[in-house]
Design an enzyme around this catalytic site. Structure first.
Site, PDB file in Angstrom:
ATOM      1  N   GLY A 127      17.259  -1.018   4.669  1.00 24.34           N
ATOM      2  CA  GLY A 127      17.662   0.396   4.712  1.00 24.34           C
ATOM      3  C   GLY A 127      17.565   1.041   3.340  1.00 24.34           C
ATOM      4  O   GLY A 127      18.593   1.244   2.673  1.00 24.34           O
ATOM      5  N   GLU A 244       9.127  -8.893  -2.655  1.00 21.26           N
ATOM      6  CA  GLU A 244       8.578  -8.193  -1.500  1.00 21.26           C
ATOM      7  C   GLU A 244       7.101  -7.867  -1.717  1.00 21.26           C
ATOM      8  O   GLU A 244       6.279  -8.010  -0.826  1.00 21.26           O
ATOM      9  CB  GLU A 244       9.365  -6.913  -1.214  1.00 21.26           C
ATOM     10  CG  GLU A 244       9.085  -6.425   0.197  1.00 21.26           C
ATOM     11  CD  GLU A 244       9.560  -5.017   0.497  1.00 21.26           C
ATOM     12  OE1 GLU A 244       9.930  -4.296  -0.440  1.00 21.26           O
ATOM     13  OE2 GLU A 244       9.522  -4.645   1.675  1.00 21.26           O
TER      14      GLU A 244
HETATM   15  C1  LIG Z   1       4.395   0.054   7.360  1.00 20.30           C
HETATM   16  C2  LIG Z   1       5.571   0.612   6.629  1.00 20.30           C
HETATM   17  C3  LIG Z   1       6.789  -0.037   6.697  1.00 20.30           C
HETATM   18  C4  LIG Z   1       7.900   0.489   6.027  1.00 20.30           C
HETATM   19  N1  LIG Z   1       9.096  -0.158   6.173  1.00 20.30           N
HETATM   20  C5  LIG Z   1      10.181   0.342   5.547  1.00 20.30           C
HETATM   21  C6  LIG Z   1      11.447  -0.310   5.709  1.00 20.30           C
HETATM   22  O1  LIG Z   1      11.574  -1.295   6.433  1.00 20.30           O
HETATM   23  N2  LIG Z   1      12.513   0.202   5.060  1.00 20.30           N
HETATM   24  C7  LIG Z   1      12.413   1.289   4.247  1.00 20.30           C
HETATM   25  O2  LIG Z   1      13.414   1.660   3.650  1.00 20.30           O
HETATM   26  N3  LIG Z   1      11.233   1.954   4.107  1.00 20.30           N
HETATM   27  C8  LIG Z   1      10.122   1.502   4.736  1.00 20.30           C
HETATM   28  N4  LIG Z   1       8.920   2.150   4.616  1.00 20.30           N
HETATM   29  C9  LIG Z   1       8.877   3.413   3.870  1.00 20.30           C
HETATM   30  C10 LIG Z   1       8.155   3.324   2.548  1.00 20.30           C
HETATM   31  O3  LIG Z   1       8.891   2.572   1.607  1.00 20.30           O
HETATM   32  C11 LIG Z   1       7.941   4.774   2.076  1.00 20.30           C
HETATM   33  O4  LIG Z   1       7.110   5.413   3.052  1.00 20.30           O
HETATM   34  C12 LIG Z   1       7.256   4.830   0.727  1.00 20.30           C
HETATM   35  O5  LIG Z   1       8.111   4.380  -0.295  1.00 20.30           O
HETATM   36  C13 LIG Z   1       6.786   6.272   0.396  1.00 20.30           C
HETATM   37  O6  LIG Z   1       7.834   7.173   0.534  1.00 20.30           O
HETATM   38  P1  LIG Z   1       7.662   8.491   1.413  1.00 20.30           P
HETATM   39  O7  LIG Z   1       7.130   8.126   2.739  1.00 20.30           O
HETATM   40  O8  LIG Z   1       8.938   9.241   1.332  1.00 20.30           O
HETATM   41  O9  LIG Z   1       6.499   9.336   0.705  1.00 20.30           O
HETATM   42  P2  LIG Z   1       6.656  10.295  -0.597  1.00 20.30           P
HETATM   43  O10 LIG Z   1       7.493   9.599  -1.618  1.00 20.30           O
HETATM   44  O11 LIG Z   1       7.117  11.617  -0.083  1.00 20.30           O
HETATM   45  O12 LIG Z   1       5.182  10.391  -1.081  1.00 20.30           O
HETATM   46  C14 LIG Z   1       4.192  11.241  -0.437  1.00 20.30           C
HETATM   47  C15 LIG Z   1       2.910  11.155  -1.235  1.00 20.30           C
HETATM   48  O13 LIG Z   1       3.121  11.662  -2.564  1.00 20.30           O
HETATM   49  C16 LIG Z   1       2.746  10.685  -3.531  1.00 20.30           C
HETATM   50  N5  LIG Z   1       3.669  10.742  -4.661  1.00 20.30           N
HETATM   51  C17 LIG Z   1       5.022  10.838  -4.603  1.00 20.30           C
HETATM   52  N6  LIG Z   1       5.547  10.828  -5.847  1.00 20.30           N
HETATM   53  C18 LIG Z   1       4.492  10.699  -6.703  1.00 20.30           C
HETATM   54  C19 LIG Z   1       4.380  10.612  -8.124  1.00 20.30           C
HETATM   55  N7  LIG Z   1       5.453  10.637  -8.912  1.00 20.30           N
HETATM   56  N8  LIG Z   1       3.133  10.466  -8.658  1.00 20.30           N
HETATM   57  C20 LIG Z   1       2.030  10.427  -7.863  1.00 20.30           C
HETATM   58  N9  LIG Z   1       2.073  10.506  -6.514  1.00 20.30           N
HETATM   59  C21 LIG Z   1       3.289  10.634  -5.938  1.00 20.30           C
HETATM   60  C22 LIG Z   1       2.884   9.341  -2.815  1.00 20.30           C
HETATM   61  O14 LIG Z   1       2.053   8.372  -3.410  1.00 20.30           O
HETATM   62  C23 LIG Z   1       2.412   9.719  -1.411  1.00 20.30           C
HETATM   63  O15 LIG Z   1       1.001   9.707  -1.347  1.00 20.30           O
HETATM   64  C24 LIG Z   1       7.796   1.681   5.272  1.00 20.30           C
HETATM   65  C25 LIG Z   1       6.551   2.333   5.210  1.00 20.30           C
HETATM   66  C26 LIG Z   1       5.463   1.823   5.883  1.00 20.30           C
HETATM   67  C27 LIG Z   1       4.149   2.556   5.829  1.00 20.30           C
END
Ligand SMILES: Cc1cc2nc3c(=O)[nH]c(=O)nc-3n(C[C@H](O)[C@H](O)[C@H](O)COP(=O)(O)OP(=O)(O)OC[C@H]3O[C@@H](n4cnc5c(N)ncnc54)[C@H](O)[C@@H]3O)c2cc1C
Length: 378
Positions: A127, A244
């Protein structure tokens, strides 16, 4: 220099491979099962692995492990992935939830949780992510407020894989809103049947049931379920995220897909097409690069140093390998690679997931720029 595996490591791989070949169907792939079937399967299979000591072999003997070397942990990961990752959801608890408990857990927490994980009896979910806290995880807003001997948790987590089948959630919550962002976060070990916790599936282009939303409404947990000191969760998370990032030998699965594609190209008389050979060769080089880069991380671990930065480099390389294999799928399968069940469609999902989960590729590159390139220039 001798690049061969030691006799002991080679014997371990052979024994493990023999066991997995005998126990699993040739084309087994846990990721094609839905999460409920994955859980049932991994529980049954986890018990067999536990009998051999192969569910948590990296753990110290004092906690039921085998004190296995980092190289043997890599061999285990490679062979598991090569056989369809039969541990499925349990890769999380064995790779980093257990080690986090060993690192920071109280005697009571260790006694309660570690044996259950070691036997393969439980599944955990992570989480961490929230609607406004993904890449910038330290901006998370789920709050845990102390109330006597308890904490009361309110907030929302998203993209939580396996939450709907998990027994426990490894939860990050803010315990001090006034402290600097990284210094006000604590970790809680929350049963997923806690009153006030609602888990709902989030539909996605990944497999059915891949993601969940977890809403915490006045979820009350005893203070003894907090892992580590209050407000000091961040250093623990940093350490375990390395586990991880390198925990699943994804390049191995990508390499297997590539072998099957090459075979398909031969059967379909495509192997002399320069576009096909170019894509296959680039993908092979990318898989080999990822393999060599994880070996560097493992070598560092084996020599006792913390492999923080090179884990990011490896992670970027493995994502590039997954994407290069996807390009190869499209070169060989053409439009057929868009059809459900094709190599292309399956590989698209793997490549997409690898570039987002555990921190997006852009974030890994940022960290490399800051800590590797930046340090070298100063
Ligand atoms: C298959 C899968 C399994 C997952 N499982 C889990 C889970 O079990 N538990 C959990 O907690 N989460 C989980 N996640 C979530 C995952 O950790 C997040 O999706 C990831 O950290 C990105 O966060 P976000 O989706 O909020 O995207 P954002 O942070 O909103 O990013 C959107 C885009 O902007 C870019 N971006 C953002 N900030 C910057 C920056 N400073 N510089 C350059 N580019 C930037 C990112 O690279 C991305 O392309 C999972 C995701 C996937 C795809």
């Amino acid at each position: 220099m001798n690049f061969d595996w030691s006799a002991e490591d080679a014997a371990f791989r052979a024994e493990l491979k023999g066991f997995l070949d005998a126990e699993l169907p040739a084309d087994f792939d846990a990721f094609t099962l839905d999460p409920h079937d994955q859980k049932a399967f991994s529980k049954a299979f986890g018990a067999k692995l536990a009998d051999k000591g192969w569910l948590v072999p990296a753990w110290p003997r004092a906690y039921g492990g085998l004190d296995q070397s980092p190289w043997q942990q890599l061999i285990l990961s490679e062979e598991m992935v090569a056989h369809g990752e039969p541990r499925t959801a349990q890769y999380m608890c064995v790779n980093w939830v257990g080690p986090a408990l060993i690192l920071a857990g109280s005697d009571e927490q260790k006694a309660y949780h570690l044996d259950r994980i070691r036997r393969g009896d439980v599944t955990w979910c992570q989480g961490f992510s929230e609607p406004d806290a993904g890449s910038d995880l330290a901006s998370l807003r789920t709050r845990a407020v102390r109330d006597g001997d308890d904490y009361v948790i309110n907030g929302e987590k998203i993209w939580t894989s396996y939450a709907d089948v998990a027994d426990f959630c490894f939860l990050l919550a803010r315990t001090d809103s006034d402290a600097p962002r990284h210094q006000g976060i604590s970790i809680f070990l929350v049963p997923t049947d806690a009153p006030g916790l609602t888990i709902t599936e989030i539909p996605s282009i990944f497999s059915e049931g891949a993601f969940n939303q977890c809403v915490f409404e006045n979820v009350r947990v005893p203070a003894s379920w907090r892992l580590g000191p209050e407000n000091a969760g961040w250093p623990i998370i940093r350490q375990l995220l390395v586990n991880e990032r390198i925990g699943v030998a994804r390049f191995r699965r990508a390499g297997q897909t590539l072998d099957r594609l090459a075979q398909m190209a031969v059967e379909q008389d495509l192997i002399d097409d320069p576009l096909v050979t170019d894509a296959l060769a680039k993908a092979q080089a990318a898989c080999d690069a990822a393999r060599v880069l994880i070996y560097r991380v493992v070598d560092e671990k084996a020599k006792g140093s913390a492999p923080d930065l090179n884990a990011y480099v490896y992670r970027v390389a493995t994502t590039r390998a997954e994407r290069a294999v996807y390009d190869a799928c499209m070169a060989v399968e053409g439009a057929g690679g868009l059809i459900k069940g094709s190599f292309g469609a399956l590989q698209f999902g793997h490549a997409l997931a690898t570039g987002i989960a555990t921190g997006t590729t852009e974030m890994q590159l940022n960290l490399i720029a800051r800590d590797v390139v930046g340090t070298a220039r100063n």
